[in-house]
Design an enzyme around this catalytic site. Structure first.
Site, PDB file in Angstrom:
ATOM      1  CB  CYS A  11      64.383  34.465 -31.126  1.00  0.00           C
ATOM      2  SG  CYS A  11      62.859  35.419 -31.277  1.00  0.00           S
ATOM      3  N   GLY A  39      66.044  33.805 -37.141  1.00  0.00           N
ATOM      4  CA  GLY A  39      65.393  35.108 -37.081  1.00  0.00           C
ATOM      5  C   GLY A  39      66.092  36.095 -37.979  1.00  0.00           C
ATOM      6  CG  ASN A 113      64.431  30.514 -28.852  1.00  0.00           C
ATOM      7  OD1 ASN A 113      63.464  30.786 -29.530  1.00  0.00           O
ATOM      8  ND2 ASN A 113      65.080  29.371 -28.963  1.00  0.00           N
ATOM      9  N   GLY A 114      61.502  31.936 -27.379  1.00  0.00           N
ATOM     10  CA  GLY A 114      60.285  31.238 -26.971  1.00  0.00           C
ATOM     11  C   GLY A 114      59.143  32.199 -26.757  1.00  0.00           C
ATOM     12  CE1 TYR A 252      61.707  25.591 -43.039  1.00  0.00           C
ATOM     13  CE2 TYR A 252      60.471  26.641 -41.272  1.00  0.00           C
ATOM     14  CZ  TYR A 252      61.120  26.714 -42.484  1.00  0.00           C
ATOM     15  OH  TYR A 252      61.193  27.898 -43.148  1.00  0.00           O
TER      16      TYR A 252
END
Length: 479
Positions: A11, A39, A113-114, A252
């Site tokens: 995210c 996201g 985020n995570g 990536y």
């Protein structure tokens, strides 16, 4: 079921605090738009409106969900935002963030985020104490822990809660008129903070700050808690842990123009491509380089392919173009449908490809279904040979820190060796970056997590028995 072929992003989070009143939703729109690659399933913001916190979130892209805020003035001092890919809890509106609650500690909004790794025991404890969960996201757990804390202040309750959770969390919160920025002590996920003209901005990557022309920024340190209000910013720290940055951010996930972990992503990916080319020196010594070109799989392979071409002394050619209006790539139920989806998105440049030996460079290989179709497209366009090169090691283990990696059984590298993969996708050869190559490319490899390649997790994870079992390839290698 329809699955995504590429690894799922985590995210993205953003936060803005302004000393003077400003149009906070507009200030949040542009950093979130810059983080859209992290996201694409939902987006949302929460900000202070007079003496209360309001929020809006919905399924869809930033431009779809939040463009209405570009019209009109909504003056405020602070707000936070989120773009989401559902790594935990599924793609449902109730899981869209920021999450907002009013509780005994005041108004609290949270963007996360995570992934947390010890969610289940903590959730069971809260439910037994009467907590009612409204989402299936592990992010909600943090809000419940804060509200259930008996500590007298919000900040003490926050610290107590954070000391109990494990896993990856880069957080931005609003507590009434205060913005709080938190990064987990392992530093799994990136997070940056910057300042300009009385405004403090937080973002998952530096591209979120660049869009607001912020050049005075720094990385939020692992374990750092930053409180930002009308009195400025001040930091405290959780108990330090061994750093475990996610290597896939550099391979990536992050945008090429971003810095994460204080490393420029574009230049790091070129280094990975150069490492691949060095590994291929023996290959070229045997076969020569006549009529050989380097072609990236756009856009994920672009930077590594450039590095490969420079190191190998080969022409870099955009032998494949990408249609940017097709959305995300999914694995469809039938082979024909899967092929059609890829053909809609990627198109070979026949005049460039015909008669050439192709070094096809991409970032990673998950199930192999898209790679098989790409090789077919190259050969249909007249490629003499197609050699697939991946700028990451073989992915063989699930991730519990935010990447949406399939089960071990679905990962092609758990079933087939590189030579067997080449036979399966009809390529002339397949070569992965080795873990040693990846570590060699990094200045401080001991600070990174490589668990999805090695299965050696830096902290305790809820690995199911089926995920611990040997795969078919493991069995072959032990015979």
């Amino acid at each position: 079921m329809i699955h995504e072929e590429k690894l799922g992003h985590y995210c993205g989070v953003a936060g803005v605090f302004s000393e003077s009143l400003t149009n906070i939703p507009v200030k949040l729109f542009f950093p979130l738009f810059s983080l859209q690659h992290r996201g694409q399933e939902s987006a949302g913001i929460a900000y202070r409106k007079e003496d209360k916190t309001v929020s809006y979130r919905d399924l869809g892209m930033v431009s779809q969900v939040l463009s209405k805020y570009l019209d009109g003035e909504r003056m405020s001092h602070c707000g936070i935002g989120h773009v989401r890919y559902s790594t935990h809890g599924g793609n449902k509106l109730e899981n869209a963030q920021p999450l907002l609650v009013s509780c005994n500690k005041g108004d609290i909004a949270l963007a996360h985020n995570g992934n947390l790794t010890n969610t289940q025991p903590l959730k069971e404890e809260l439910v037994s104490a009467g907590a009612i969960f409204q989402t299936t996201s592990d992010s909600e757990l943090i809000l419940h822990m804060i509200s259930h804390s008996r500590k007298p202040t919000f900040q003490e309750a926050l610290v107590e809660s954070l000391q109990k959770i494990e896993g990856a969390y880069s957080l931005v919160l609003l507590h009434d008129d205060t913005m709080i920025t938190v990064r987990d002590p392992w530093g799994f996920r990136p997070l940056y903070i910057g300042k300009k003209d009385g405004m403090t901005v937080v973002g998952s990557e530096t591209c979120a700050l660049d869009i607001l022309q912020i050049t005075d920024y720094r990385e939020v340190e692992p374990g750092e808690i930053i409180i930002t209000d009308q009195y400025g910013s001040r930091s405290s720290f959780l108990t330090p842990k061994k750093r475990n940055h996610c290597a896939f951010e550099l391979i990536y996930f992050a945008r090429p123009d971003s810095d994460v972990y204080n490393i420029n992503v574009y230049h790091q990916r070129k280094k990975l491509g150069k490492e691949l080319a060095i590994r291929d020196e023996e290959f070229f010594a045997q076969t020569g380089k006549e009529d050989t070109i380097v072609v990236p799989v756009p856009d994920s392979g672009n930077s590594a392919a450039l590095g490969y071409a420079e190191q190998a002394g080969l022409p870099f050619e955009l032998g494949m173009t990408r249609n940017h209006y097709t959305g995300r790539s999914f694995i469809m139920p039938t082979t024909a449908e899967r092929e059609l989806v890829v053909r809609m998105k990627l198109h070979p440049v026949r005049k460039t490809i015909a008669g050439k030996r192709i070094i096809l460079v991409d970032d990673s290989l998950v199930r192999g279904t898209t790679a098989k179709i790409l090789v077919k497209l190259m050969k249909e366009a007249g490629a003499r040979e197609v050699h697939l090169r991946l700028s990451s090691p073989e992915i063989r283990w699930p991730c519990f820190f935010g990447i949406d990696i399939p089960t071990r059984q679905e990962l092609i590298s758990n079933t087939l060796t590189p030579d067997e993969i080449a036979n399966f996708i009809d390529a002339d050869s397949v070569t992965f970056l080795t873990i040693e190559d990846l570590q060699h490319s990094l200045d401080s490899p001991e600070s990174y997590c490589f668990a999805c390649f090695t299965g050696e997790y830096p902290i305790r994870v809820p690995l199911k028995q089926t995920e611990r079992e040997r795969t078919l390839r493991d069995t072959k290698e032990h015979q």
